[in-house]
Structures are given as structure tokens and as C-alpha cells.
Scaffold this motif. Structure first.
Motif, PDB file in Angstrom:
ATOM      1  N   ALA A  15      42.091  42.957  44.149  1.00 34.78           N
ATOM      2  CA  ALA A  15      42.646  41.624  43.926  1.00 34.78           C
ATOM      3  C   ALA A  15      43.043  40.968  45.244  1.00 34.78           C
ATOM      4  O   ALA A  15      42.762  39.791  45.481  1.00 34.78           O
ATOM      5  N   ASP A  16      43.675  41.739  46.129  1.00 28.06           N
ATOM      6  CA  ASP A  16      44.090  41.201  47.432  1.00 28.06           C
ATOM      7  C   ASP A  16      42.891  40.683  48.220  1.00 28.06           C
ATOM      8  O   ASP A  16      42.996  39.703  48.964  1.00 28.06           O
ATOM      9  N   LEU A  17      41.752  41.343  48.087  1.00 32.60           N
ATOM     10  CA  LEU A  17      40.554  40.978  48.844  1.00 32.60           C
ATOM     11  C   LEU A  17      39.712  39.912  48.136  1.00 32.60           C
ATOM     12  O   LEU A  17      38.676  39.499  48.645  1.00 32.60           O
ATOM     13  N   GLY A  18      40.141  39.483  46.954  1.00 31.30           N
ATOM     14  CA  GLY A  18      39.397  38.459  46.232  1.00 31.30           C
ATOM     15  C   GLY A  18      38.183  38.974  45.493  1.00 31.30           C
ATOM     16  O   GLY A  18      37.272  38.209  45.156  1.00 31.30           O
ATOM     17  N   PRO A  34      36.709  38.618  40.580  1.00 29.90           N
ATOM     18  CA  PRO A  34      35.615  37.989  39.827  1.00 29.90           C
ATOM     19  C   PRO A  34      34.355  38.845  39.797  1.00 29.90           C
ATOM     20  O   PRO A  34      33.719  39.000  38.746  1.00 29.90           O
ATOM     21  N   GLY A  35      33.988  39.420  40.955  1.00 29.85           N
ATOM     22  CA  GLY A  35      32.820  40.297  40.998  1.00 29.85           C
ATOM     23  C   GLY A  35      33.034  41.563  40.194  1.00 29.85           C
ATOM     24  O   GLY A  35      32.127  42.025  39.481  1.00 29.85           O
ATOM     25  N   VAL A  36      34.228  42.141  40.286  1.00 26.79           N
ATOM     26  CA  VAL A  36      34.539  43.342  39.506  1.00 26.79           C
ATOM     27  C   VAL A  36      34.426  43.047  38.012  1.00 26.79           C
ATOM     28  O   VAL A  36      33.889  43.851  37.242  1.00 26.79           O
ATOM     29  N   THR A  37      34.913  41.880  37.604  1.00 28.99           N
ATOM     30  CA  THR A  37      34.839  41.497  36.190  1.00 28.99           C
ATOM     31  C   THR A  37      33.387  41.396  35.729  1.00 28.99           C
ATOM     32  O   THR A  37      33.030  41.885  34.647  1.00 28.99           O
ATOM     33  N   ARG A  38      32.542  40.780  36.553  1.00 25.17           N
ATOM     34  CA  ARG A  38      31.123  40.663  36.184  1.00 25.17           C
ATOM     35  C   ARG A  38      30.465  42.034  36.089  1.00 25.17           C
ATOM     36  O   ARG A  38      29.635  42.294  35.199  1.00 25.17           O
ATOM     37  N   ASN A  79      48.359  39.854  40.392  1.00 27.34           N
ATOM     38  CA  ASN A  79      47.164  39.164  40.916  1.00 27.34           C
ATOM     39  C   ASN A  79      45.936  39.290  40.016  1.00 27.34           C
ATOM     40  O   ASN A  79      44.801  39.294  40.485  1.00 27.34           O
ATOM     41  N   GLY A  80      46.149  39.411  38.718  1.00 23.50           N
ATOM     42  CA  GLY A  80      45.006  39.438  37.810  1.00 23.50           C
ATOM     43  C   GLY A  80      44.572  40.817  37.367  1.00 23.50           C
ATOM     44  O   GLY A  80      43.692  40.938  36.505  1.00 23.50           O
ATOM     45  N   VAL A  81      45.155  41.869  37.938  1.00 23.59           N
ATOM     46  CA  VAL A  81      44.789  43.226  37.521  1.00 23.59           C
ATOM     47  C   VAL A  81      45.130  43.428  36.051  1.00 23.59           C
ATOM     48  O   VAL A  81      44.394  44.093  35.311  1.00 23.59           O
ATOM     49  N   ASP A  82      46.251  42.841  35.599  1.00 22.31           N
ATOM     50  CA  ASP A  82      46.651  42.997  34.202  1.00 22.31           C
ATOM     51  C   ASP A  82      45.601  42.431  33.250  1.00 22.31           C
ATOM     52  O   ASP A  82      45.391  42.951  32.148  1.00 22.31           O
ATOM     53  N   LYS A  83      44.911  41.353  33.678  1.00 20.93           N
ATOM     54  CA  LYS A  83      43.869  40.769  32.833  1.00 20.93           C
ATOM     55  C   LYS A  83      42.674  41.715  32.695  1.00 20.93           C
ATOM     56  O   LYS A  83      42.059  41.812  31.627  1.00 20.93           O
ATOM     57  N   LEU A  84      42.342  42.419  33.783  1.00 18.88           N
ATOM     58  CA  LEU A  84      41.271  43.409  33.704  1.00 18.88           C
ATOM     59  C   LEU A  84      41.633  44.513  32.725  1.00 18.88           C
ATOM     60  O   LEU A  84      40.794  44.971  31.934  1.00 18.88           O
ATOM     61  N   VAL A  85      42.883  44.956  32.808  1.00 18.80           N
ATOM     62  CA  VAL A  85      43.339  46.029  31.930  1.00 18.80           C
ATOM     63  C   VAL A  85      43.214  45.608  30.467  1.00 18.80           C
ATOM     64  O   VAL A  85      42.688  46.353  29.631  1.00 18.80           O
ATOM     65  N   LYS A  86      43.681  44.397  30.149  1.00 14.76           N
ATOM     66  CA  LYS A  86      43.647  43.919  28.759  1.00 14.76           C
ATOM     67  C   LYS A  86      42.215  43.764  28.245  1.00 14.76           C
ATOM     68  O   LYS A  86      41.936  44.018  27.073  1.00 14.76           O
TER      69      LYS A  86
END
Length: 432
Positions: free
Chosen positions: A160-163, A166-170, A190-197
């Protein structure tokens, strides 16, 4: 608890024992009973807590059947934020995978993709990858992820810190929904929680430490020094006999300091984003193998370098924020060892540094020192022998021919690759 107590398969127990590993660390004790049965897990723990083995053991165990290896279709995927971390994860995985005849490989930018493509075509069971290069190869059709049974996301917060999220999600969206997934992250911001959910199912949370926690065997020091004394103090801190990592804020500072230390009789290597992958590998091998005792690095190495027996971390400049402090400091006091952390602070940096330490929940009283102070000498311990710096070859200036037939570019007409054409995609840097 031993790995036998945790019901780790016998071939893996033998591979671990051959490497001197018998007792499981807390995060391994907590997660293995669940991950070995195929459960999704979210693991939270500080750097150096043993997370790599915590996911490597169940990853290999789940793929230990005799399924036929298929070209371009890995069955296990590990995503890592940096090239260094990907390389070191693979080094942990290889002997475990070998116990079952499984094949692993790495994929990251900064190097030619030919070797990576060749490995994928010949077939690999476990792929350890950085998001940027992996997306490139997916776009080129060099592999698919529809056969992935187990996916690991390591250091999600650094992604998340490195931006990279979005690529990880894809990438994660291309893996089968019914596969096992293991995420490891120090924090869930920084959005990690959204990946988890989105990607974990009925996951179990295991937290070994809070995000701001620091190793009990790690001792923190803050040395306040006048600006005219700083260079000498840093040189003194680098002069001990054990391994130490010095962190600078910029690539230029890292390169310059490594050269200065080497010239002064303390061999040092640098590690930063301007180096090629071969240079990074060479410098890390020299440091990890003991050929040099000092590594001067920027934050690119704060998470990606896992070297045993680093006894001292020096923040040559206080880092910009508290998470960087914790990740840098985590290079020492790893895997049960002790270590020291020193922050070198100028008088005008006192206010900001104290605020940074409060956020990191670090209690360290600033001490005004010089390079000759007893506190410095006690920390450094025995001073290493002077090493004569290598003789630099004299570079002769090339002269042009009398008729002006030299092949060098004329002034103002230097070679510009891709000038006027398409902009080449960076293989390194922000794309991993």
C-alpha cells in the motif's frame, strides 16, 4: 513448540531440521494449525517475527500432492513488494519445495524477463513475484493464474505504501475464488482492509504484536550531535566488528557514504534504487556473506533485506515518519537475537525526532555526544581492523582522432534511447 508438535509433514520437518530449525516462533505456532488445514489467515506481526516460514510451510504442504506440473500455470503464488524480499522468500521456499520435488522461481523487474519466461514455459509449481513484472507477463500471455491453489500476500501494508494495491487487486482477482489465501501485514490501513474483506473468506486473525511494537531485545538510542561532529560520529558507529546497516534518506547519500567509509578503511557497500539487480545481488551477497560488515541503504531496503546477525542499525538521518523508523529498525534483533538502534540527530531535529519516536511508541532519552563519548564507545565495542581501500584503476581520457572520427556523441547530441518513439516501461523502481 516444535514443528513436529504442530503436525508439520515429516518431509518438511526434515528439511527444517537440516537448516537448524526445530522450534516454531509464536506466529508460526498460532497460524500453522489453521493454514495446514487450508484455512484463510490474516497474520499480523512485526518484521523479523518468522512470517516467511509461517506461510512457506503450509504453501508447500498444500501443493505436496503429485499433481502434474503444467507450463505457464503455477499452483502457488506469493506476492512481495520488493525484489530483495522476493529473492529471500524464494531462498526459504526452495529447500522446502525440494522435499516434494516442487519447482519455484521468481519474477520481478530490473532484470531481463527472458529467464523468467523460460522458467514459466518449462513449468513451475510456486511463483514468487513482484506485482509490476507479474502484471507485464500476464498482459503478454506468458502465464495464467487460474490454476493457483494457494495465494500469499506478504507485507501488504508496504504494498500500500508503494502504491501497488491496484495492481495487487487485479492480480488477486485472476486467482480462483475457492483457493486458500494467506495475507500478512503489520497494519490494516491504506486500503489493506479492503483487500482483506474482498479476498479472504472466513479468515482467522492471528496477531503476534501490535503494529507499533518493537522487539524486547532491541535497544534504542538517540545521539544528539553538532553538525560538524556528525560525519565523525557516523564513521565511528560503522567501525565495529559486527554487521551494521546505516540508513540514509537519499540514494546519493548512500552511495557517497559507502565510498567514504571504504576509503577510510571500513569496507562498505550501498543498496538503493539506482543500482541494477546484479549490483544489488552482489552487494547483498557481500554483506550477507561477511565480506563486508557495513551496508548503507535507503528505505528500499527497510523491508526487503533479511540478513542474520545485524547487531546495529543506524538512522544517519531521522526517517520521515514512524513506520519507516520501525521497518528500518527491524533489520536488527531478528529471530530472537538482540540488537541496537541508533538515531543520529542534529539539535534542530530534536522536536521532530521526539514526535516521531512518540508515534512509534519508542522511549529513548536523547543524549548529547561526540564520537569520543563513552556511550558511543560502549555501543560500538571492539573496533575492526583497518582495511586498506582497493586501488582504483586510472581511467585514461579517450582522445579523438586527428580527423575528428571519434565515435562519441557530439556535445548536446548524447544518445537518447527511445527518443521520439514510445516511452519504455520501467522494469524497476515503482513497478517492483
Amino acid at each position: 513448540m516444535t514443528f513436529v508438535d504442530l503436525n508439520v509433514p515429516a518431509p518438511l520437518v526434515r528439511a527444517l531440521a537440516a537448516d537448524g530449525k526445530f522450534q516454531a516462533f509464536p506466529i508460526q505456532q498460532q497460524t500453522l494449525p489453521d493454514t495446514l488445514t487450508g484455512r484463510d489467515v490474516l497474520g499480523r506481526g512485526k518484521t523479523g517475527s518468522g512470517k516467511t516460514l509461517a506461510f512457506s510451510i503450509p504453501l508447500v504442504a498444500q501443493l505436496s500432492d503429485s499433481a502434474k506440473r503444467v507450463p505457464r500455470k503455477p499452483r502457488g503464488l506469493v506476492l512481495a513488494p520488493t525484489r530483495e524480499l522476493a529473492t529471500q522468500i524464494n531462498a526459504v521456499l526452495e529447500p522446502l519445495a525440494a522435499a516434494y520435488g516442487l519447482r519455484t522461481t521468481t519474477v520481478f523487474g530490473g532484470v531481463s524477463q527472458k529467464r523468467q519466461v523460460d522458467a514459466l514455459r518449462s513449468g513451475v509449481d510456486i511463483l514468487v513475484a513482484c506485482p509490476g513484472r507479474l502484471e507485464d507477463l500476464l498482459d503478454q500471455g506468458q502465464l495464467t493464474l487460474d490454476a493457483v491453489q494457494v495465494t500469499v500476500l506478504d507485507e501488504a501494508d508496504h504494498m500500500a505504501d508503494l502504491g501497488f494495491l491496484p495492481g495487487v487487486t487485479r492480480i488477486l482477482a485472476k486467482t480462483p475464488q475457492n483457493g486458500q489465501r494467506m495475507f500478512f501485514s503489520a497494519t490494516l490501513d491504506n486500503g489493506v482492509d479492503k483487500l482483506v474483506k474482498r479476498f479472504l473468506h472466513n479468515e482467522l486473525l492471528h496477531s503476534v504484536d501490535e503494529a507499533t511494537s518493537h522487539v524486547s531485545a532491541m535497544t534504542h538510542h538517540v545521539f544528539e550531535v553538532p553538525s560538524e561532529e556528525k560525519k565523525t560520529l557516523v564513521k565511528t558507529l560503522a567501525s565495529g566488528t559486527g554487521k551494521r546497516i546505516l540508513f540514509t534518506r537519499t540514494k546519493h547519500q548512500a552511495k557517497k557514504l559507502a565510498k567514504q567509509l571504504t576509503a577510510d578503511g571500513t569496507p562498505a557497500v550501498d543498496l538503493h534504487g539506482n543500482l541494477s539487480q546484479n549490483q544489488r545481488d552482489r552487494n547483498l551477497a557481500a554483506f550477507g556473506g561477511g565480506d563486508v560488515r557495513v551496508l548503507v541503504a535507503t528505505d528500499v531496503a527497510a523491508r526487503g533485506v533479511h540478513v542474520d546477525s545485524v547487531e546495529l542499525v543506524v538512522h544517519v538521518d531521522p526517517p520521515a515518519e514512524h513506520k519507516a523508523y520501525l521497518h528500518r529498525s527491524g533489520r536488527t534483533a531478528r529471530a530472537g537475537s538482540s540488537g541496537d538502534v541508533v538515531t543520529v540527530m542534529l539539535p534542530e531535529q530534536r522536536h521532530d525526532t521526539q514526535a516521531l519516536l512518540r508515534k512509534a511508541e519508542i522511549k529513548a532519552q536523547p543524549l548529547t555526544v561526540t564520537s569520543n563519548s563513552p556511550a558511543v564507545a560502549e555501543l560500538v565495542g571492539a573496533v575492526a581492523d583497518y582495511v586498506k581501500p582497493p586501488v582504483q584503476p586510472v581511467q585514461q581520457q579517450r582522445t579523438s582522432s586527428p580527423r575528428g572520427g571519434g565515435r562519441g556523441p557530439r556535445s548536446g547530441q548524447g544518445s537518447r534511447r527511445n527518443q521520439g518513439g514510445r516511452r519504455s516501461r520501467q522494469a524497476s523502481g515503482s513497478r517492483g
